[in-house]
Design a protein around this motif. Sequence first.
Motif, PDB file in Angstrom:
ATOM      1  N   MET A   1     -58.136  -4.979   8.220  1.00  0.00           N
ATOM      2  CA  MET A   1     -57.461  -3.849   8.866  1.00  0.00           C
ATOM      3  C   MET A   1     -56.540  -3.087   7.924  1.00  0.00           C
ATOM      4  O   MET A   1     -56.433  -1.866   8.017  1.00  0.00           O
ATOM      5  CB  MET A   1     -56.668  -4.353  10.069  1.00  0.00           C
ATOM      6  N   VAL A   2     -55.848  -3.813   7.034  1.00  0.00           N
ATOM      7  CA  VAL A   2     -54.840  -3.197   6.167  1.00  0.00           C
ATOM      8  C   VAL A   2     -55.020  -3.717   4.753  1.00  0.00           C
ATOM      9  O   VAL A   2     -55.175  -4.921   4.542  1.00  0.00           O
ATOM     10  CB  VAL A   2     -53.400  -3.559   6.664  1.00  0.00           C
ATOM     11  N   ASP A   3     -54.970  -2.808   3.784  1.00  0.00           N
ATOM     12  CA  ASP A   3     -55.055  -3.218   2.388  1.00  0.00           C
ATOM     13  C   ASP A   3     -53.707  -3.797   1.965  1.00  0.00           C
ATOM     14  O   ASP A   3     -52.665  -3.189   2.186  1.00  0.00           O
ATOM     15  CB  ASP A   3     -55.416  -2.009   1.513  1.00  0.00           C
ATOM     16  N   MET A   4     -53.734  -5.012   1.371  1.00  0.00           N
ATOM     17  CA  MET A   4     -52.498  -5.696   0.998  1.00  0.00           C
ATOM     18  C   MET A   4     -52.628  -6.286  -0.397  1.00  0.00           C
ATOM     19  O   MET A   4     -53.730  -6.615  -0.841  1.00  0.00           O
ATOM     20  CB  MET A   4     -52.219  -6.854   1.962  1.00  0.00           C
ATOM     21  N   ALA A   5     -51.475  -6.487  -1.021  1.00  0.00           N
ATOM     22  CA  ALA A   5     -51.437  -7.154  -2.322  1.00  0.00           C
ATOM     23  C   ALA A   5     -51.725  -8.646  -2.116  1.00  0.00           C
ATOM     24  O   ALA A   5     -51.539  -9.192  -1.028  1.00  0.00           O
ATOM     25  CB  ALA A   5     -50.066  -6.966  -2.968  1.00  0.00           C
ATOM     26  N   VAL A   6     -52.143  -9.296  -3.168  1.00  0.00           N
ATOM     27  CA  VAL A   6     -52.474 -10.717  -3.107  1.00  0.00           C
ATOM     28  C   VAL A   6     -51.260 -11.542  -2.674  1.00  0.00           C
ATOM     29  O   VAL A   6     -51.391 -12.499  -1.911  1.00  0.00           O
ATOM     30  CB  VAL A   6     -53.010 -11.215  -4.472  1.00  0.00           C
ATOM     31  N   GLU A   7     -50.075 -11.153  -3.132  1.00  0.00           N
ATOM     32  CA  GLU A   7     -48.862 -11.881  -2.767  1.00  0.00           C
ATOM     33  C   GLU A   7     -48.614 -11.820  -1.260  1.00  0.00           C
ATOM     34  O   GLU A   7     -48.225 -12.812  -0.639  1.00  0.00           O
ATOM     35  CB  GLU A   7     -47.640 -11.329  -3.510  1.00  0.00           C
ATOM     36  N   VAL A   8     -48.844 -10.667  -0.667  1.00  0.00           N
ATOM     37  CA  VAL A   8     -48.659 -10.499   0.781  1.00  0.00           C
ATOM     38  C   VAL A   8     -49.724 -11.306   1.525  1.00  0.00           C
ATOM     39  O   VAL A   8     -49.420 -11.964   2.530  1.00  0.00           O
ATOM     40  CB  VAL A   8     -48.715  -9.002   1.171  1.00  0.00           C
ATOM     41  N   GLN A   9     -50.955 -11.282   1.045  1.00  0.00           N
ATOM     42  CA  GLN A   9     -52.020 -12.068   1.663  1.00  0.00           C
ATOM     43  C   GLN A   9     -51.661 -13.554   1.656  1.00  0.00           C
ATOM     44  O   GLN A   9     -51.815 -14.250   2.670  1.00  0.00           O
ATOM     45  CB  GLN A   9     -53.330 -11.871   0.901  1.00  0.00           C
TER      46      GLN A   9
END
Length: 150
Positions: free
Chosen positions: A45-53
């Motif tokens: 749904m939302v593009d996120m940085a690896v850290e956020v994932q």
Amino acid sequence: MFDASAPLVWFLIGVGFLLAELALPGLILLFFCFGCWIAAILLLMVDMAVEVQTAIFLATSLIMLFTLRKLFMRTFGGRLKEGADKDMADRAVGRQALVTSAISPAGPGEIKFRGSFWRAAADVDIAEGQTVVIEGPASDDGLTFRVKPL
């Protein structure tokens, strides 16, 4: 730009956790599986940085582990009939078993009885491969038998 492989990677890691849970049941790795899948769904749904994932994976996994594990254990853990351990021990008394790991007074060994492996304690040394007679339970947990040489 959206990379379609990242959600797939999270999904496959979740499948790995699920397979590990099936191999090592303890109802812990299942929640890490769910955390991976939640991270994969959110990433679709939302593009996120690896850290956020990774943070989402860890947070959802740990929150579910600490809030839902007891409920899952009650629901899926099964129940043991009252006195079942005592019944098993009573039926085993007088039966023969094979020593699969040497038994000594200093520490328990292992026997094979009715196709399962059990801890066994004895007052004398008993070598691997000998046949023993089960005298009864050796512990309150019902998982260790007291045995004597045949």
